[in-house]
Design a protein around this motif. Structure first.
Motif, PDB file in Angstrom:
ATOM      1  N   SER A   1     -35.046  18.351   1.817  1.00  0.00           N
ATOM      2  CA  SER A   1     -33.799  18.078   1.122  1.00  0.00           C
ATOM      3  C   SER A   1     -32.619  18.560   1.953  1.00  0.00           C
ATOM      4  O   SER A   1     -32.782  19.290   2.930  1.00  0.00           O
ATOM      5  CB  SER A   1     -33.788  18.751  -0.257  1.00  0.00           C
ATOM      6  N   ILE A   2     -31.436  18.125   1.541  1.00  0.00           N
ATOM      7  CA  ILE A   2     -30.196  18.605   2.137  1.00  0.00           C
ATOM      8  C   ILE A   2     -29.690  19.761   1.279  1.00  0.00           C
ATOM      9  O   ILE A   2     -29.721  19.701   0.050  1.00  0.00           O
ATOM     10  CB  ILE A   2     -29.137  17.487   2.190  1.00  0.00           C
ATOM     11  N   GLY A   3     -29.222  20.812   1.918  1.00  0.00           N
ATOM     12  CA  GLY A   3     -28.724  21.971   1.186  1.00  0.00           C
ATOM     13  C   GLY A   3     -27.340  22.374   1.649  1.00  0.00           C
ATOM     14  O   GLY A   3     -26.821  21.870   2.652  1.00  0.00           O
ATOM     15  N   PHE A   4     -26.773  23.297   0.903  1.00  0.00           N
ATOM     16  CA  PHE A   4     -25.436  23.804   1.205  1.00  0.00           C
ATOM     17  C   PHE A   4     -25.521  25.325   1.407  1.00  0.00           C
ATOM     18  O   PHE A   4     -25.526  26.080   0.439  1.00  0.00           O
ATOM     19  CB  PHE A   4     -24.462  23.426   0.084  1.00  0.00           C
TER      20      PHE A   4
ATOM     21  N   PHE B   1     -25.185  38.780   3.409  1.00  0.00           N
ATOM     22  CA  PHE B   1     -25.482  38.201   2.102  1.00  0.00           C
ATOM     23  C   PHE B   1     -25.490  36.692   2.317  1.00  0.00           C
ATOM     24  O   PHE B   1     -24.505  36.121   2.786  1.00  0.00           O
ATOM     25  CB  PHE B   1     -24.422  38.606   1.074  1.00  0.00           C
ATOM     26  N   TYR B   2     -26.591  36.027   2.017  1.00  0.00           N
ATOM     27  CA  TYR B   2     -26.763  34.629   2.381  1.00  0.00           C
ATOM     28  C   TYR B   2     -27.384  33.852   1.219  1.00  0.00           C
ATOM     29  O   TYR B   2     -27.909  34.424   0.262  1.00  0.00           O
ATOM     30  CB  TYR B   2     -27.666  34.515   3.619  1.00  0.00           C
ATOM     31  N   GLY B   3     -27.349  32.543   1.335  1.00  0.00           N
ATOM     32  CA  GLY B   3     -27.969  31.714   0.312  1.00  0.00           C
ATOM     33  C   GLY B   3     -27.929  30.252   0.685  1.00  0.00           C
ATOM     34  O   GLY B   3     -27.335  29.854   1.696  1.00  0.00           O
ATOM     35  N   ASN B   4     -28.573  29.448  -0.154  1.00  0.00           N
ATOM     36  CA  ASN B   4     -28.603  28.002   0.031  1.00  0.00           C
ATOM     37  C   ASN B   4     -28.744  27.344  -1.335  1.00  0.00           C
ATOM     38  O   ASN B   4     -29.594  27.749  -2.138  1.00  0.00           O
ATOM     39  CB  ASN B   4     -29.778  27.601   0.934  1.00  0.00           C
ATOM     40  N   VAL B   5     -27.901  26.358  -1.594  1.00  0.00           N
ATOM     41  CA  VAL B   5     -27.966  25.589  -2.840  1.00  0.00           C
ATOM     42  C   VAL B   5     -28.560  24.230  -2.503  1.00  0.00           C
ATOM     43  O   VAL B   5     -27.972  23.443  -1.749  1.00  0.00           O
ATOM     44  CB  VAL B   5     -26.571  25.422  -3.477  1.00  0.00           C
ATOM     45  N   SER B   6     -29.753  23.952  -3.042  1.00  0.00           N
ATOM     46  CA  SER B   6     -30.445  22.684  -2.783  1.00  0.00           C
ATOM     47  C   SER B   6     -31.448  22.455  -3.906  1.00  0.00           C
ATOM     48  O   SER B   6     -31.340  23.070  -4.969  1.00  0.00           O
ATOM     49  CB  SER B   6     -31.153  22.729  -1.420  1.00  0.00           C
ATOM     50  N   LYS B   7     -32.448  21.602  -3.674  1.00  0.00           N
ATOM     51  CA  LYS B   7     -33.504  21.413  -4.672  1.00  0.00           C
ATOM     52  C   LYS B   7     -34.250  22.713  -4.935  1.00  0.00           C
ATOM     53  O   LYS B   7     -34.792  22.922  -6.009  1.00  0.00           O
ATOM     54  CB  LYS B   7     -34.494  20.338  -4.208  1.00  0.00           C
ATOM     55  N   THR B   8     -34.304  23.568  -3.928  1.00  0.00           N
ATOM     56  CA  THR B   8     -34.884  24.900  -4.086  1.00  0.00           C
ATOM     57  C   THR B   8     -33.856  25.908  -3.597  1.00  0.00           C
ATOM     58  O   THR B   8     -33.647  26.059  -2.401  1.00  0.00           O
ATOM     59  CB  THR B   8     -36.225  25.031  -3.328  1.00  0.00           C
ATOM     60  N   SER B   9     -33.147  26.546  -4.507  1.00  0.00           N
ATOM     61  CA  SER B   9     -32.037  27.426  -4.166  1.00  0.00           C
ATOM     62  C   SER B   9     -32.491  28.881  -4.069  1.00  0.00           C
ATOM     63  O   SER B   9     -33.439  29.291  -4.731  1.00  0.00           O
ATOM     64  CB  SER B   9     -30.928  27.300  -5.216  1.00  0.00           C
TER      65      SER B   9
END
Length: 199
Positions: free
Chosen positions: A134-137, A175-183
């Motif tokens: 998937s594509i994430g942010f 502090f990091y993260g990713n918003v996608s189908k699996t966040s």
């Protein structure tokens, strides 16, 4: 032959130009590795790294993260561990970085390719995984410490080597993260090498 001479001449010109610029100031280019823990719809131990380039106050980054979740299986003799989820992220980020003496703050966001593999069945000891992309942010906030002035490079932060240089180690928190189908979001410690400010 003329093309080769032209290419060599161009490379020589660029090399002289870079050398002249290095006498005035160094570029801000550094790499770092990260070790942390993530939580969310995907969770687990996280490791990876970033490559960073700063122009003025603008920060350009490439980030690779790998998140792994394992489960302990009880056996008669030794404990056995199986991987139940793996998330691999490759991201391009853009943000801002502020440098103050021996400290920097930065924030970035961008776009990422996310590859997730997860366990769907372990009947009779046979492991079956599913995979999706998937594509994430992605996003991140950083705080980092490094040398305030040129110093001899130190191996293991103890043994000085050579003349004072702008190339140095760093340590910090991300502090990091990713918003996608699996966040996921996480916190980790970073260790870096490179040119962290203009000296």
């Amino acid at each position: 032959m003329k093309k080769k001479a032209l290419i060599l001449g161009f490379m020589f010109f660029i090399g002289l130009n870079c050398f002249a610029q290095e006498e005035k100031t160094n570029p801000i280019v550094f790499g770092e590795i990260i070790i942390g823990y993530s939580n969310g719809s995907s969770k687990g131990v996280t490791s990876g790294g970033t490559l960073n380039y700063q122009k003025n106050n603008y920060l350009f980054s490439y980030r690779y993260l790998e998140l792994s979740k394992i489960r302990r299986q009880e056996t008669q003799f030794l404990p056995d561990y199986i991987q139940i989820e793996s998330v691999r992220e490759q991201a391009l980020l853009f943000g801002k970085r502020i440098v103050e003496d021996n400290l920097s703050y930065s924030y970035s966001a961008g776009i990422a390719y996310v590859d997730r593999e997860f366990l769907i069945d372990d009947t009779n000891g046979v492991l079956k995984y599913n995979n999706n992309q998937s594509i994430g942010f992605p996003f991140e906030l950083n705080i980092k410490w490094f040398n305030a002035k040129k110093e001899p490079f130190r191996i293991y932060e103890m043994i000085p080597v050579g003349k004072p240089t702008s190339f140095a180690n760093s340590i910090g928190f991300k502090f990091y993260g990713n918003v996608s189908k699996t966040s996921f979001v996480g916190l980790g410690i970073t260790f870096g090498l490179g040119w962290h400010k203009n000296y």
